[in-house]
Design a protein around this motif. Sequence first.
Motif, mmCIF file in Angstrom:
data_model
loop_
_atom_site.group_PDB
_atom_site.id
_atom_site.type_symbol
_atom_site.label_atom_id
_atom_site.label_comp_id
_atom_site.label_asym_id
_atom_site.label_seq_id
_atom_site.Cartn_x
_atom_site.Cartn_y
_atom_site.Cartn_z
ATOM 1 N N HIS A 54 5.419 -5.265 8.956
ATOM 2 C CA HIS A 54 5.524 -6.553 8.258
ATOM 3 C C HIS A 54 4.496 -6.639 7.133
ATOM 4 O O HIS A 54 4.800 -7.134 6.040
ATOM 5 C CB HIS A 54 5.348 -7.733 9.228
ATOM 6 C CG HIS A 54 6.582 -8.055 10.006
ATOM 7 N ND1 HIS A 54 7.678 -8.675 9.449
ATOM 8 C CD2 HIS A 54 6.898 -7.838 11.305
ATOM 9 C CE1 HIS A 54 8.615 -8.823 10.354
ATOM 10 N NE2 HIS A 54 8.174 -8.323 11.502
ATOM 11 N N SER A 55 3.296 -6.133 7.371
ATOM 12 C CA SER A 55 2.266 -6.129 6.329
ATOM 13 C C SER A 55 2.674 -5.238 5.156
ATOM 14 O O SER A 55 2.444 -5.596 3.997
ATOM 15 C CB SER A 55 0.931 -5.639 6.897
ATOM 16 O OG SER A 55 0.444 -6.527 7.854
ATOM 17 N N THR A 56 3.294 -4.106 5.460
ATOM 18 C CA THR A 56 3.769 -3.207 4.411
ATOM 19 C C THR A 56 4.835 -3.892 3.571
ATOM 20 O O THR A 56 4.794 -3.833 2.344
ATOM 21 C CB THR A 56 4.319 -1.900 5.035
ATOM 22 O OG1 THR A 56 3.272 -1.266 5.762
ATOM 23 C CG2 THR A 56 4.863 -0.965 3.978
ATOM 24 N N GLU A 57 5.768 -4.557 4.244
ATOM 25 C CA GLU A 57 6.821 -5.271 3.508
ATOM 26 C C GLU A 57 6.214 -6.361 2.631
ATOM 27 O O GLU A 57 6.577 -6.514 1.457
ATOM 28 C CB GLU A 57 7.843 -5.880 4.457
ATOM 29 C CG GLU A 57 8.940 -6.610 3.700
ATOM 30 C CD GLU A 57 9.714 -7.622 4.529
ATOM 31 O OE1 GLU A 57 10.749 -8.084 4.030
ATOM 32 O OE2 GLU A 57 9.269 -7.961 5.644
ATOM 33 N N THR A 58 5.282 -7.129 3.169
ATOM 34 C CA THR A 58 4.649 -8.208 2.410
ATOM 35 C C THR A 58 3.911 -7.665 1.198
ATOM 36 O O THR A 58 4.022 -8.204 0.091
ATOM 37 C CB THR A 58 3.678 -9.007 3.318
ATOM 38 O OG1 THR A 58 4.428 -9.562 4.393
ATOM 39 C CG2 THR A 58 2.975 -10.098 2.559
ATOM 40 N N LEU A 59 3.175 -6.583 1.393
ATOM 41 C CA LEU A 59 2.436 -5.987 0.283
ATOM 42 C C LEU A 59 3.379 -5.448 -0.783
ATOM 43 O O LEU A 59 3.148 -5.647 -1.988
ATOM 44 C CB LEU A 59 1.514 -4.884 0.806
ATOM 45 C CG LEU A 59 0.541 -4.270 -0.192
ATOM 46 C CD1 LEU A 59 -0.311 -5.331 -0.886
ATOM 47 C CD2 LEU A 59 -0.342 -3.255 0.506
ATOM 48 N N LEU A 60 4.455 -4.785 -0.366
ATOM 49 C CA LEU A 60 5.455 -4.314 -1.330
ATOM 50 C C LEU A 60 6.014 -5.475 -2.145
ATOM 51 O O LEU A 60 6.134 -5.383 -3.372
ATOM 52 C CB LEU A 60 6.601 -3.595 -0.610
ATOM 53 C CG LEU A 60 6.356 -2.165 -0.148
ATOM 54 C CD1 LEU A 60 7.443 -1.730 0.821
ATOM 55 C CD2 LEU A 60 6.275 -1.218 -1.330
ATOM 56 N N ARG A 61 6.358 -6.559 -1.478
ATOM 57 C CA ARG A 61 6.920 -7.727 -2.172
ATOM 58 C C ARG A 61 5.917 -8.349 -3.145
ATOM 59 O O ARG A 61 6.273 -8.720 -4.260
ATOM 60 C CB ARG A 61 7.377 -8.784 -1.163
ATOM 61 C CG ARG A 61 8.641 -8.425 -0.431
ATOM 62 C CD ARG A 61 9.111 -9.581 0.462
ATOM 63 N NE ARG A 61 10.223 -9.190 1.282
ATOM 64 C CZ ARG A 61 11.489 -9.081 0.844
ATOM 65 N NH1 ARG A 61 11.782 -9.331 -0.401
ATOM 66 N NH2 ARG A 61 12.451 -8.733 1.676
ATOM 67 N N ARG A 62 4.661 -8.484 -2.709
ATOM 68 C CA ARG A 62 3.638 -9.104 -3.566
ATOM 69 C C ARG A 62 3.349 -8.245 -4.794
ATOM 70 O O ARG A 62 3.183 -8.762 -5.894
ATOM 71 C CB ARG A 62 2.362 -9.352 -2.778
ATOM 72 C CG ARG A 62 2.544 -10.472 -1.743
ATOM 73 C CD ARG A 62 1.252 -10.888 -1.116
ATOM 74 N NE ARG A 62 0.408 -11.515 -2.133
ATOM 75 C CZ ARG A 62 -0.917 -11.515 -2.089
ATOM 76 N NH1 ARG A 62 -1.558 -10.938 -1.093
ATOM 77 N NH2 ARG A 62 -1.615 -12.099 -3.046
ATOM 78 N N LEU A 63 3.298 -6.938 -4.619
ATOM 79 C CA LEU A 63 3.089 -6.054 -5.760
ATOM 80 C C LEU A 63 4.298 -6.077 -6.691
ATOM 81 O O LEU A 63 4.154 -6.117 -7.910
ATOM 82 C CB LEU A 63 2.816 -4.623 -5.285
ATOM 83 C CG LEU A 63 1.470 -4.400 -4.601
ATOM 84 C CD1 LEU A 63 1.440 -3.031 -3.929
ATOM 85 C CD2 LEU A 63 0.320 -4.552 -5.575
ATOM 86 N N ASP A 64 5.483 -6.062 -6.107
ATOM 87 C CA ASP A 64 6.706 -6.059 -6.908
ATOM 88 C C ASP A 64 6.856 -7.341 -7.723
ATOM 89 O O ASP A 64 7.272 -7.308 -8.873
ATOM 90 C CB ASP A 64 7.918 -5.848 -6.000
ATOM 91 C CG ASP A 64 9.174 -5.540 -6.783
ATOM 92 O OD1 ASP A 64 9.129 -4.622 -7.629
ATOM 93 O OD2 ASP A 64 10.192 -6.203 -6.560
ATOM 94 N N SER A 65 6.488 -8.469 -7.138
ATOM 95 C CA SER A 65 6.643 -9.747 -7.829
ATOM 96 C C SER A 65 5.515 -10.025 -8.820
ATOM 97 O O SER A 65 5.625 -10.921 -9.646
ATOM 98 C CB SER A 65 6.700 -10.893 -6.817
ATOM 99 O OG SER A 65 5.422 -11.067 -6.212
ATOM 100 N N GLY A 66 4.425 -9.280 -8.722
ATOM 101 C CA GLY A 66 3.283 -9.529 -9.590
ATOM 102 C C GLY A 66 2.299 -10.532 -9.015
ATOM 103 O O GLY A 66 1.310 -10.870 -9.657
#
Length: 132
Positions: A54-66
């Motif tokens: 879940h942390s990996t998914e959240t980090l991917l999303r936050r980086l992707d969205s800026g």
Amino acid sequence: MQRKTITDVDDFTAARITGLWNEVAPSMIEGLAEDLHHFAEDTIYNPGELKVLHSTETLLRRLDSGDLQANPVVFRDVVQGWLAYFFRSAETPVGMPLGPVYRLAAELDDLAQAFQRERLTNTDPWQNSASA
């Protein structure tokens, strides 16, 4: 992802990484999110593993969205974490070619190593005292 999302690199490198990221990150995020949705129905992973995913998914999303700006080390670690999960599960998102993910991972690893070497060199107390 936008070019300013990755920090501590030159504009050319930021543009190259952004292009590679934008090519693969949406599929990476979608595949992991789908798996996490199915894990709610299964109990094949322990709570600690699920927390990391879940942390990996959240980090991917936050980086992707800026929402989050980060140096190459953070980008490398999240991409390698994603790859480790999919190697362990022996599955990748359906129809997703891994070649571009490997290329992104390799580029990020090179950048992260250079970033870490530079940080170590710039904080070496022996280097500073030798010039005194």
